[in-house]
Design a protein around this motif. Sequence first.
Motif, PDB file in Angstrom:
ATOM      1  N   PHE A  81      -1.341  -7.958  -3.388  1.00 11.77           N
ATOM      2  CA  PHE A  81      -2.281  -6.870  -3.648  1.00 11.77           C
ATOM      3  C   PHE A  81      -1.444  -5.611  -3.764  1.00 11.77           C
ATOM      4  N   ALA A 109      -5.814  -3.319   1.313  1.00 10.27           N
ATOM      5  CA  ALA A 109      -7.235  -3.306   0.958  1.00 10.27           C
ATOM      6  C   ALA A 109      -7.971  -2.374   1.900  1.00 10.27           C
ATOM      7  N   GLU A 114     -12.045  12.809  -6.167  1.00  9.40           N
ATOM      8  CA  GLU A 114     -10.891  11.984  -5.783  1.00  9.40           C
ATOM      9  C   GLU A 114      -9.643  12.845  -5.611  1.00  9.40           C
ATOM     10  N   ARG A 145      -0.697   5.120  -5.163  1.00  8.08           N
ATOM     11  CA  ARG A 145      -1.217   6.386  -5.690  1.00  8.08           C
ATOM     12  C   ARG A 145      -0.242   7.511  -5.412  1.00  8.08           C
ATOM     13  N   ASP A 162      -6.252  14.481   2.178  1.00  9.66           N
ATOM     14  CA  ASP A 162      -5.654  13.422   3.002  1.00  9.66           C
ATOM     15  C   ASP A 162      -4.154  13.630   3.165  1.00  9.66           C
ATOM     16  N   TYR A 211      -1.729  -1.425  -3.978  1.00 13.03           N
ATOM     17  CA  TYR A 211      -2.476  -0.191  -3.993  1.00 13.03           C
ATOM     18  C   TYR A 211      -1.441   0.925  -4.034  1.00 13.03           C
ATOM     19  N   ALA A 266      -6.757   0.202   3.353  1.00 14.57           N
ATOM     20  CA  ALA A 266      -6.467   1.578   2.973  1.00 14.57           C
ATOM     21  C   ALA A 266      -7.240   1.970   1.730  1.00 14.57           C
ATOM     22  N   ALA A 267      -7.340   1.027   0.810  1.00 10.96           N
ATOM     23  CA  ALA A 267      -8.064   1.329  -0.430  1.00 10.96           C
ATOM     24  C   ALA A 267      -9.514   1.654  -0.118  1.00 10.96           C
ATOM     25  N   VAL A 282      -9.865   4.997   1.530  1.00  8.20           N
ATOM     26  CA  VAL A 282      -9.830   6.056   0.534  1.00  8.20           C
ATOM     27  C   VAL A 282     -11.173   6.162  -0.160  1.00  8.20           C
ATOM     28  N   ASP A 310       0.877  -1.170   0.000  1.00  2.00           N
ATOM     29  CA  ASP A 310       0.000   0.000   0.000  1.00  2.00           C
ATOM     30  C   ASP A 310       0.914   1.220   0.000  1.00  2.00           C
ATOM     31  N   ARG A 314      -9.973  14.919  -2.469  1.00  4.37           N
ATOM     32  CA  ARG A 314      -9.844  14.105  -1.271  1.00  4.37           C
ATOM     33  C   ARG A 314      -8.413  13.632  -1.052  1.00  4.37           C
ATOM     34  N   GLN A 315      -7.771  13.249  -2.151  1.00  3.82           N
ATOM     35  CA  GLN A 315      -6.385  12.795  -2.031  1.00  3.82           C
ATOM     36  C   GLN A 315      -5.503  13.925  -1.508  1.00  3.82           C
TER      37      GLN A 315
END
Lengths: 309, 209
Positions: free
Chosen positions: A142, B87, B197, A146, B204, A144, B89-90, B93, A126, B200-201
Amino acid sequence: MRTTSVVCMAIVLGAAPAWAQRPVNERKPAPHDGTIKVTNLAGAIRVTGWDRDTVAITGGLGEAVEQLEFSTDERATRIRVLLKREYRAKPVAGSDLEIRVPRESHVAVRTGTGPITVSDVWGAVDLESADGEIRVAGTPRFVYARSVGGAVDIQGMSKLVRASSVSGSVTIRRAAGYVEASTVSGDVRLSGRNLWEGEVSTVSGDIVFNGSFDSGGSFSFETSSGSVDVRLPSSMGADIDVVTYSGSITNELQPDAKPVRTANGPRRELIFSIAGGGTRLAIRTFKGAVRLLKAETGAASGGSRRGIP
Amino acid sequence: MRHEEVRARLDDYLDDSLSPTDRAAIEGHLRECEACRAEAAALAELLTEAGRLPRELVPPKDLWPAIDRRLEEPRRILPRRWIPMAAAAAVLVATITTVTVVRMTRPTGPTGAGPSGPVAGRSWAATESEYRAAVSELREALSAVGNDLAPETRNRVNRSLRVVDAAIEEMRAALARDPNDPALEQLLRAAYQKKLEVLRQATDLAAET
């Protein structure tokens, strides 16, 4: 039982050049499949899996660092590079750290300006960065990832990938399973085999897909003004539905199928199936061009762009 | 505890990795706050879904020797506590805006390409109004913490928001010419979603800084 080590960095400003880093070399035992959480607001983080039940940190701390926190217990390891308050949200010489973790660890990393590189980690990863690039290689369970300004590059076979950048590009190679890729102005390049499901979206960035899907899956590509190139093996069964408001549509997959106007405005729609149908592909653009192309043999997993206009 | 603090720690909470004091504080907040409770429930649900994902990997043997080694090992099921925190964290978000956006992304009226009607017209107007309200809320939140972002990050965010705004204006103009075009409405929703998005990103990130 938690053990905590806090290394206080009493660095006197001006005592060293701005680029000087104080060396770090620490290690602690950790569970073989624990969770590693890393925060570093300025500087690069490289995480690499290895075959030891130990977390090891090497590298250097920048002058703006107040302390390096490195704590571990039976479940999680936390590594935080804390900046002095006066340096937060300011450009400072960063702390560049290399962190070795047990290969099956789950890894979460946050950086500000620096890049994140993760390789050879098998657990979930993540990753988030404000302006740094993110690179992942290997087979995390997995992913994630960004970033606001940095590019995101993922090369592996994770079953679930969610990758986004606001203005940077997103590249996912050898994807398999579920994929979400999103940008505003960056391009998205996605290649892989046996994708099940997912979506790719941009506002102005281009989308290039080269790969194949599992039968029965569904995938969408959506952009306002970017172009969409989808390259598929002609033997792959798919039901394809393209709608564009004012963009062009080029169809090499089934040249007989022509776009039709379905409303009073310029909106055009193209619906057809290849190889008996199967995977549902939806492509939507406002004014971006759509090109449906045949994959070259062997190109699906490599992301080759040969032949794309 | 503030909402933001609770939301930022929900993954730790569900991962059972909080101290008893922090756990009690979060549970106290969740008892009182319906919105955060909903986010915690959504997060837990996604973790469950993530746990159901197939575990097998079948990569080409010639590319990934390391995977080959792994494949030779007996497969095992991960304990619940190791279900990907990523997951979590996803979902975190996603859920930050999901509560607001879920209603808006649901079809709210006829979406076919049939003749425009007053009901369909009002539906999109209502949807857009909710998006605009959500954007306004997030802009306000960002302006409260935005100075904690590095200047180049702020600039990138602002430039990207302008790109999204330009796209929204173009599509709104097209929708005014062709009301109730379902594809246009879908693209407009996506553009608003993207704007949310980004906001929000950025919010955050600033909060974490």
